[in-house]
Each structure stands twice: as structure tokens, then as C-alpha cells.
Design a protein around this motif. Structure first.
Motif, short mmCIF file in Angstrom:
data_model
loop_
_atom_site.label_atom_id
_atom_site.label_comp_id
_atom_site.label_asym_id
_atom_site.label_seq_id
_atom_site.Cartn_x
_atom_site.Cartn_y
_atom_site.Cartn_z
N MET A 1 15.66 12.45 -6.40
CA MET A 1 14.61 12.52 -7.57
C MET A 1 13.35 11.84 -6.75
N SER A 2 12.20 12.13 -7.13
CA SER A 2 10.95 11.40 -6.70
C SER A 2 10.91 10.14 -7.69
N VAL A 3 10.05 9.08 -7.57
CA VAL A 3 9.88 8.04 -8.53
C VAL A 3 8.36 7.79 -8.69
N TYR A 4 8.08 8.03 -10.38
CA TYR A 4 6.76 8.16 -10.57
C TYR A 4 6.55 6.62 -11.12
N SER A 5 5.20 6.41 -11.28
CA SER A 5 4.62 5.28 -11.56
C SER A 5 4.94 4.85 -13.05
N MET B 1 4.92 4.92 3.65
CA MET B 1 4.01 3.79 3.80
C MET B 1 2.87 4.05 4.58
N ARG B 2 3.10 5.04 5.50
CA ARG B 2 2.02 5.06 6.68
C ARG B 2 1.60 6.50 6.62
N ALA C 1 0.88 -1.24 -0.11
CA ALA C 1 -0.08 0.02 0.24
C ALA C 1 0.90 1.18 0.02
N SER C 2 2.40 1.15 -0.14
CA SER C 2 3.16 2.32 -0.06
C SER C 2 2.62 3.16 -1.42
N GLN C 3 2.84 4.54 -0.93
CA GLN C 3 2.17 5.63 -1.80
C GLN C 3 3.28 6.39 -2.59
N SER C 4 4.17 6.52 -1.93
CA SER C 4 5.17 7.71 -2.68
C SER C 4 6.45 7.08 -2.63
#
Lengths: 113, 109
Positions: free
Chosen positions: B48-52, B92-93, B29-32
């Protein structure tokens, strides 16, 4: 802007002593947090705050207290230092949410004898 | 089992090489997802952020595989200045981030 500042940079304590690690940010960030970093363990969350007057526990809160009386400051108190609390402590902040870019302070290196 | 796992390395590569790191996470269920960089005895900084759909920033490419629960970081044309520890970070939370213990990269001349 100074960003996130932490004091002191280094500290040596004896077992049983108490002290406060200071953290301040001048970016008007609402979210602030404290981590400790130990070799091979990664950063572990101690406490965090989503705004003035609101704090919550992280993964490893035992032996630490926090308060958030202003938006700018988020001090971390060690109540009775133990050798297991020898670590590098990082304070971080972000605008509102942990998913946003976290800005870290330079860290405080603590040695408990 | 750690919630976020990384190979600690070190990865020793010559200048100009391409290197890839993987990171696995336990909570579906991790989101980001993020990669942070940490230089020796310094504070972590967002790389960097990681996008889908995967994303690229210059020589750096990040990818997310939700089905297998891993993220990756690819560095092309490695520079000496890329030598650092790369931290995989997962939200995650909701209210907190979980950090991996990091992968150390050493780029050699």
C-alpha cells in the motif's frame, strides 16, 4: 501480459568474467530500474532509466553498465565480476515515475567465485 | 545513519494478533511513502501507499508522521499468510526510491 521477466534465474561466475543480466517488460512502462539485494542491506538502486535512450546512476553503480535502446528491454552488464557482486538482482518497472507502483521481476541470483 | 531505518525483527505473533511496524526516514523533503511486502526468496510487491491523512486497506492501516519523520504499518487480525518481510520505501530524490532493509513478520498458529 508476462509482466517483468528476468534471465537467467541463477548464475555462477568466476572473478573477472563478464555477463549480461536480461530484463524485459511488456507493459509499455517508461521507468525501469535495477536493484541489488544483500542480507541486512535492503534493496539498493544500481541504475535506472526514465525512457528509451536515457539512463542514470543510482546509489551503487560501480562495476555495472546499462543501456536502454528500446522501451521493453533494460539489460545490466557486469564488466568484470567480483565476489562483492554476489547478490540477488531485481529489475523493476513502472508506468512513468518511481512513485508509481513498481513491478518487480523474479530476480537473478548471482554467485561470483 | 541509514536513510530509511526499520527494526529487522523478527516479530513473532500468534494468529489473530495485532502488530505494528515503524519506519523512520532521514530526509524531511521526502515526498512519497510506501509499504512493500516480500515473501521469502521472491520479488517485492506493493502492499500500500501511505498518505498524509493515513489510509486503510482491509486489515492494514498505514500512517505518516511528517513532523517526526516516520511511517507505520498496523496489521489487525494477523493471518498465517501475512508472514513475510515488510519493506518501508521512500521517494526522496524524485527519480529514485530508497528501501529500508525490512521487518520480518512470522505469524504462528
Amino acid at each position: 501480459n508476462a509482466g517483468v521477466t528476468q534471465t537467467p534465474k541463477f548464475q555462477v561466475l568466476k572473478t573477472g568474467q563478464s555477463m549480461t543480466l536480461q530484463c524485459a517488460q511488456d507493459m509499455n512502462h517508461e521507468y525501469m530500474s535495477w536493484y541489488r539485494q544483500d542480507p541486512g542491506m535492503g534493496l539498493r538502486l544500481i541504475h535506472y532509466s526514465v525512457g528509451a535512450g536515457i539512463t542514470d546512476q543510482g546509489e551503487v553503480p560501480n562495476g555495472y553498465n546499462v543501456s536502454r535502446s528500446t522501451t521493453e528491454d533494460f539489460p545490466l552488464r557486469l564488466l568484470s565480476a567480483a565476489p562483492s557482486q554476489t547478490s540477488v538482482y531485481f529489475c523493476a518497472s513502472s508506468y512513468k515515475l518511481p512513485q508509481e507502483t513498481q513491478y518487480f521481476g523474479p530476480g537473478t541470483r548471482l554467485l561470483v567465485l | 545513519r541509514k536513510e530509511v531505518e526499520q527494526d529487522p525483527g523478527p516479530f513473532n505473533v500468534p494468529e489473530g494478533a495485532t502488530v505494528a511496524f515503524n519506519c523512520t526516514y532521514s530526509n524531511s523533503a521526502s515526498q512519497s511513502f510506501f509499504w512493500y511486502r516480500q515473501d521469502c526468496r521472491k520479488e517485492p510487491k506493493l502492499l500500500m501507499s501511505v498518505y498524509s491523512s493515513g489510509n486503510e486497506d482491509g486489515r492494514f492501516t498505514a500512517q505518516l508522521n511528517r513532523a517526526s519523520q516516520y511511517i507505520s504499518l498496523l496489521i489487525r487480525d494477523s493471518k498465517l499468510s501475512d508472514s513475510a518481510t515488510y519493506l518501508c520505501v521512500v521517494n526522496m530524490r524524485g527519480r529514485a526510491l530508497t528501501f529500508g532493509s525490512g521487518t520480518r513478520l512470522q505469524v504462528q498458529p
